[in-house]
Design a protein around this motif. Sequence first.
Motif, PDB file in Angstrom:
ATOM      1  N   SER A  65       0.633  -1.671   0.426  1.00 17.68           N
ATOM      2  CA  SER A  65      -0.015   0.199  -0.448  1.00 17.68           C
ATOM      3  C   SER A  65       1.077   1.528   0.481  1.00 17.68           C
ATOM      4  O   SER A  65       0.514   2.188  -0.443  1.00 17.68           O
ATOM      5  CB  SER A  65      -0.880   0.084   1.386  1.00 17.68           C
ATOM      6  OG  SER A  65      -0.627   0.037   2.375  1.00 17.68           O
ATOM      7  N   SER A  66       2.081   1.481   0.011  1.00 17.39           N
ATOM      8  CA  SER A  66       3.125   2.592   0.213  1.00 17.39           C
ATOM      9  C   SER A  66       4.493   1.774   0.488  1.00 17.39           C
ATOM     10  O   SER A  66       4.874   0.791  -0.566  1.00 17.39           O
ATOM     11  CB  SER A  66       3.091   2.788   1.789  1.00 17.39           C
ATOM     12  OG  SER A  66       3.366   3.159   2.516  1.00 17.39           O
ATOM     13  N   LEU A 117       8.528   1.748  -0.678  1.00 16.62           N
ATOM     14  CA  LEU A 117       9.066   0.738  -1.805  1.00 16.62           C
ATOM     15  C   LEU A 117       8.097  -0.602  -2.452  1.00 16.62           C
ATOM     16  O   LEU A 117       8.261  -0.783  -3.399  1.00 16.62           O
ATOM     17  CB  LEU A 117       9.883  -0.086  -0.173  1.00 16.62           C
ATOM     18  CG  LEU A 117      11.001   1.135  -0.554  1.00 16.62           C
ATOM     19  CD1 LEU A 117      11.848   0.076   0.939  1.00 16.62           C
ATOM     20  CD2 LEU A 117      11.614   1.623  -0.814  1.00 16.62           C
ATOM     21  N   ARG A 173      -2.884  -3.425   5.325  1.00 22.32           N
ATOM     22  CA  ARG A 173      -4.299  -3.521   5.776  1.00 22.32           C
ATOM     23  C   ARG A 173      -4.931  -1.720   5.607  1.00 22.32           C
ATOM     24  O   ARG A 173      -6.431  -2.568   5.006  1.00 22.32           O
ATOM     25  CB  ARG A 173      -3.925  -3.289   6.962  1.00 22.32           C
ATOM     26  CG  ARG A 173      -3.430  -3.830   8.120  1.00 22.32           C
ATOM     27  CD  ARG A 173      -2.373  -3.402   9.563  1.00 22.32           C
ATOM     28  NE  ARG A 173      -1.203  -2.699   9.024  1.00 22.32           N
ATOM     29  CZ  ARG A 173      -0.902  -1.916   9.588  1.00 22.32           C
ATOM     30  NH1 ARG A 173      -1.012  -1.951  11.232  1.00 22.32           N
ATOM     31  NH2 ARG A 173       0.221  -1.253   9.435  1.00 22.32           N
ATOM     32  N   SER A 174      -4.261  -1.324   4.691  1.00 20.36           N
ATOM     33  CA  SER A 174      -5.212   0.010   4.273  1.00 20.36           C
ATOM     34  C   SER A 174      -5.078  -0.510   2.520  1.00 20.36           C
ATOM     35  O   SER A 174      -6.568   0.363   1.965  1.00 20.36           O
ATOM     36  CB  SER A 174      -4.723   1.053   4.549  1.00 20.36           C
ATOM     37  OG  SER A 174      -3.323   0.850   4.093  1.00 20.36           O
ATOM     38  N   ASN A 197       7.746  -7.475   2.526  1.00 18.71           N
ATOM     39  CA  ASN A 197       8.614  -6.387   2.610  1.00 18.71           C
ATOM     40  C   ASN A 197       7.625  -5.852   3.595  1.00 18.71           C
ATOM     41  O   ASN A 197       8.409  -4.584   4.154  1.00 18.71           O
ATOM     42  CB  ASN A 197       7.900  -5.257   1.118  1.00 18.71           C
ATOM     43  CG  ASN A 197       8.142  -4.231   1.195  1.00 18.71           C
ATOM     44  OD1 ASN A 197       8.925  -3.731   1.442  1.00 18.71           O
ATOM     45  ND2 ASN A 197       6.917  -3.656   1.259  1.00 18.71           N
ATOM     46  N   TYR A 240      13.551  -1.991  16.811  1.00 20.41           N
ATOM     47  CA  TYR A 240      13.197  -2.277  14.708  1.00 20.41           C
ATOM     48  C   TYR A 240      14.926  -2.863  14.753  1.00 20.41           C
ATOM     49  O   TYR A 240      14.436  -4.167  13.713  1.00 20.41           O
ATOM     50  CB  TYR A 240      13.923  -0.938  14.072  1.00 20.41           C
ATOM     51  CG  TYR A 240      14.046  -0.741  12.730  1.00 20.41           C
ATOM     52  CD1 TYR A 240      12.931  -1.599  12.071  1.00 20.41           C
ATOM     53  CD2 TYR A 240      14.837  -0.380  12.281  1.00 20.41           C
ATOM     54  CE1 TYR A 240      12.791  -1.514  10.635  1.00 20.41           C
ATOM     55  CE2 TYR A 240      15.436  -0.496  10.228  1.00 20.41           C
ATOM     56  CZ  TYR A 240      13.773  -1.001   9.608  1.00 20.41           C
ATOM     57  OH  TYR A 240      14.119  -1.065   9.014  1.00 20.41           O
ATOM     58  N   ILE A 257      16.246   4.912   3.032  1.00 23.57           N
ATOM     59  CA  ILE A 257      15.747   5.752   1.834  1.00 23.57           C
ATOM     60  C   ILE A 257      14.386   6.325   1.882  1.00 23.57           C
ATOM     61  O   ILE A 257      13.174   6.384   2.800  1.00 23.57           O
ATOM     62  CB  ILE A 257      15.007   3.967   0.974  1.00 23.57           C
ATOM     63  CG1 ILE A 257      15.803   3.243   0.587  1.00 23.57           C
ATOM     64  CG2 ILE A 257      14.751   4.662  -0.758  1.00 23.57           C
ATOM     65  CD1 ILE A 257      15.020   1.755   1.655  1.00 23.57           C
ATOM     66  N   THR A 299      11.127   6.652   2.272  1.00 20.08           N
ATOM     67  CA  THR A 299       9.650   6.680   1.949  1.00 20.08           C
ATOM     68  C   THR A 299       8.487   7.505   2.823  1.00 20.08           C
ATOM     69  O   THR A 299       9.655   7.614   3.879  1.00 20.08           O
ATOM     70  CB  THR A 299       9.439   5.664   1.814  1.00 20.08           C
ATOM     71  OG1 THR A 299       9.702   4.835   3.474  1.00 20.08           O
ATOM     72  CG2 THR A 299      10.716   4.572   1.129  1.00 20.08           C
TER      73      THR A 299
HETATM   74  N1  LIG Z   1      12.889   3.480   4.425  1.00 20.82           N
HETATM   75  C1  LIG Z   1      13.865   3.050   4.862  1.00 20.82           C
HETATM   76  O1  LIG Z   1      14.569   4.199   4.733  1.00 20.82           O
HETATM   77  C2  LIG Z   1      13.969   1.702   4.900  1.00 20.82           C
HETATM   78  C3  LIG Z   1      14.806   1.329   4.414  1.00 20.82           C
HETATM   79  C4  LIG Z   1      15.717  -0.141   5.001  1.00 20.82           C
HETATM   80  C5  LIG Z   1      14.987  -0.962   5.236  1.00 20.82           C
HETATM   81  N2  LIG Z   1      13.154  -0.521   5.092  1.00 20.82           N
HETATM   82  C6  LIG Z   1      12.560  -1.621   4.852  1.00 20.82           C
HETATM   83  O2  LIG Z   1      11.621  -1.722   3.909  1.00 20.82           O
HETATM   84  C7  LIG Z   1       9.940  -1.961   4.150  1.00 20.82           C
HETATM   85  C8  LIG Z   1       9.144  -1.536   3.588  1.00 20.82           C
HETATM   86  O3  LIG Z   1       8.857   0.320   4.481  1.00 20.82           O
HETATM   87  P1  LIG Z   1       8.650   1.024   2.940  1.00 20.82           P
HETATM   88  O4  LIG Z   1       9.735   2.182   3.600  1.00 20.82           O
HETATM   89  O5  LIG Z   1       8.081   1.397   1.744  1.00 20.82           O
HETATM   90  O6  LIG Z   1       7.885   2.091   4.498  1.00 20.82           O
HETATM   91  P2  LIG Z   1       5.703   1.877   4.685  1.00 20.82           P
HETATM   92  O7  LIG Z   1       5.639   3.366   3.317  1.00 20.82           O
HETATM   93  O8  LIG Z   1       5.065   2.974   5.638  1.00 20.82           O
HETATM   94  O9  LIG Z   1       5.187   0.990   4.397  1.00 20.82           O
HETATM   95  C9  LIG Z   1       5.107   0.669   4.708  1.00 20.82           C
HETATM   96  C10 LIG Z   1       4.295  -1.210   4.979  1.00 20.82           C
HETATM   97  O10 LIG Z   1       3.739  -1.755   5.126  1.00 20.82           O
HETATM   98  C11 LIG Z   1       2.896  -1.970   5.769  1.00 20.82           C
HETATM   99  N3  LIG Z   1       2.420  -2.694   6.880  1.00 20.82           N
HETATM  100  C12 LIG Z   1       2.550  -2.190   8.520  1.00 20.82           C
HETATM  101  N4  LIG Z   1       2.386  -3.597   9.057  1.00 20.82           N
HETATM  102  C13 LIG Z   1       1.632  -4.083   8.652  1.00 20.82           C
HETATM  103  C14 LIG Z   1       0.926  -5.419   9.439  1.00 20.82           C
HETATM  104  N5  LIG Z   1      -0.108  -5.794   9.937  1.00 20.82           N
HETATM  105  N6  LIG Z   1       0.278  -6.269   7.976  1.00 20.82           N
HETATM  106  C15 LIG Z   1       0.664  -5.928   6.853  1.00 20.82           C
HETATM  107  N7  LIG Z   1       1.580  -5.146   6.317  1.00 20.82           N
HETATM  108  C16 LIG Z   1       1.833  -4.038   6.739  1.00 20.82           C
HETATM  109  C17 LIG Z   1       2.467  -1.040   5.298  1.00 20.82           C
HETATM  110  O11 LIG Z   1       0.413  -1.590   4.986  1.00 20.82           O
HETATM  111  P3  LIG Z   1      -0.351  -0.879   5.846  1.00 20.82           P
HETATM  112  O12 LIG Z   1      -0.305   0.354   6.879  1.00 20.82           O
HETATM  113  O13 LIG Z   1      -1.669  -0.454   4.428  1.00 20.82           O
HETATM  114  O14 LIG Z   1      -1.185  -2.309   6.230  1.00 20.82           O
HETATM  115  C18 LIG Z   1       3.302  -0.612   4.336  1.00 20.82           C
HETATM  116  O15 LIG Z   1       2.579  -1.434   3.046  1.00 20.82           O
HETATM  117  C19 LIG Z   1      10.042  -2.571   5.663  1.00 20.82           C
HETATM  118  O16 LIG Z   1      10.236  -3.585   6.069  1.00 20.82           O
HETATM  119  C20 LIG Z   1      11.410  -1.755   5.927  1.00 20.82           C
HETATM  120  O17 LIG Z   1      11.381  -2.453   7.345  1.00 20.82           O
HETATM  121  C21 LIG Z   1      12.994   0.604   4.592  1.00 20.82           C
END
Ligand SMILES: NC(=O)c1ccc[n+]([C@@H]2O[C@H](COP(=O)([O-])OP(=O)(O)OC[C@H]3O[C@@H](n4cnc5c(N)ncnc54)[C@H](OP(=O)(O)O)[C@@H]3O)[C@@H](O)[C@H]2O)c1
Length: 226
Positions: A11-12, A14, A34-35, A77, A141, A174, A176
């Motif tokens: 949904s968001s 990456l 979820r969303s 993810n 985390y 990243i 995001t």
């Molecule tokens: N951004 C960074 O700096 C970074 C760096 C390294 C690794 N990562 C990893 O990359 C991945 C994606 O992160 P992002 O930066 O894209 O974050 P984001 O924009 O906040 O997206 C997080 C995603 O996880 C989903 N999520 C959270 N809780 C959930 C649940 N209980 N059930 C199902 N889905 C759930 C959210 O969907 P809903 O809320 O709609 O459920 C959303 O689609 C994560 O694992 C993060 O640890 C991110």
Amino acid sequence: MEKCAIITGSSSGLGLEITKSLLNLGYKVFGGSRSGTDLEHSNFYDVELDITSPESVEEFFETIREFTDKVHLCVNNAGICEMSPLSEMTPELFEQHLAINTTGPFLLFQGLESFVIENETHIISILSTAAHYGYPNVAAYNASKFGQLGLIESLKKEWKDYKLRFTNLFPGAIDTPLWDKMGSKFSRAKMLKTEEFMAVFNFVVTAPPSIQFPGLTFLHKEGYLE
Ligand SMILES: NC(=O)c1ccc[n+]([C@@H]2O[C@H](COP(=O)([O-])OP(=O)(O)OC[C@H]3O[C@@H](n4cnc5c(N)ncnc54)[C@H](OP(=O)(O)O)[C@@H]3O)[C@@H](O)[C@H]2O)c1
């Protein structure tokens, strides 16, 4: 034959970008969150999923089963990250990280097993540098991502005879929506852009099928954020 991909957290951030890219590559994509998202595409199935709930994960896979019993690509993810010094961190917040970032992938892989294709399925996990490098103020985390890595490393050995590909990505920060909620002091200019992350992801996902990437760490040239 049409290839099927599943991705959690579509949904968001990456997850949404990966979903769009996989659709462009011709995959039928089952995205869980979820969303949900407004994304509309004839090959995209937006499926409700709370990765912390065994019932929800079961329903997610039941929905997929209506269309296929084979998954060529699984992108693990979904994840959360919140900053807090240890002294201010509540047990609830700590447990929430473990539930989403560690127990979530455990439930995902349990559900995935009956969909894997021997000698074919590729499992790509979006871990983080925080899965092998400690940062201050994100103990929950760090613990949850180190735990997720342990889960994957064990599973690789347990599923050895399936001859799957396991790729672990360890990106640095990243830019995001994940950072919007954190209110952190860090400059977005020192984070990778989403399109830079996607350049690496697309390279990995389109690599010849005999290649896996057991651990690929990549981050902004400015270095680790801390
Ligand atoms: N951004 C960074 O700096 C970074 C760096 C390294 C690794 N990562 C990893 O990359 C991945 C994606 O992160 P992002 O930066 O894209 O974050 P984001 O924009 O906040 O997206 C997080 C995603 O996880 C989903 N999520 C959270 N809780 C959930 C649940 N209980 N059930 C199902 N889905 C759930 C959210 O969907 P809903 O809320 O709609 O459920 C959303 O689609 C994560 O694992 C993060 O640890 C991110």
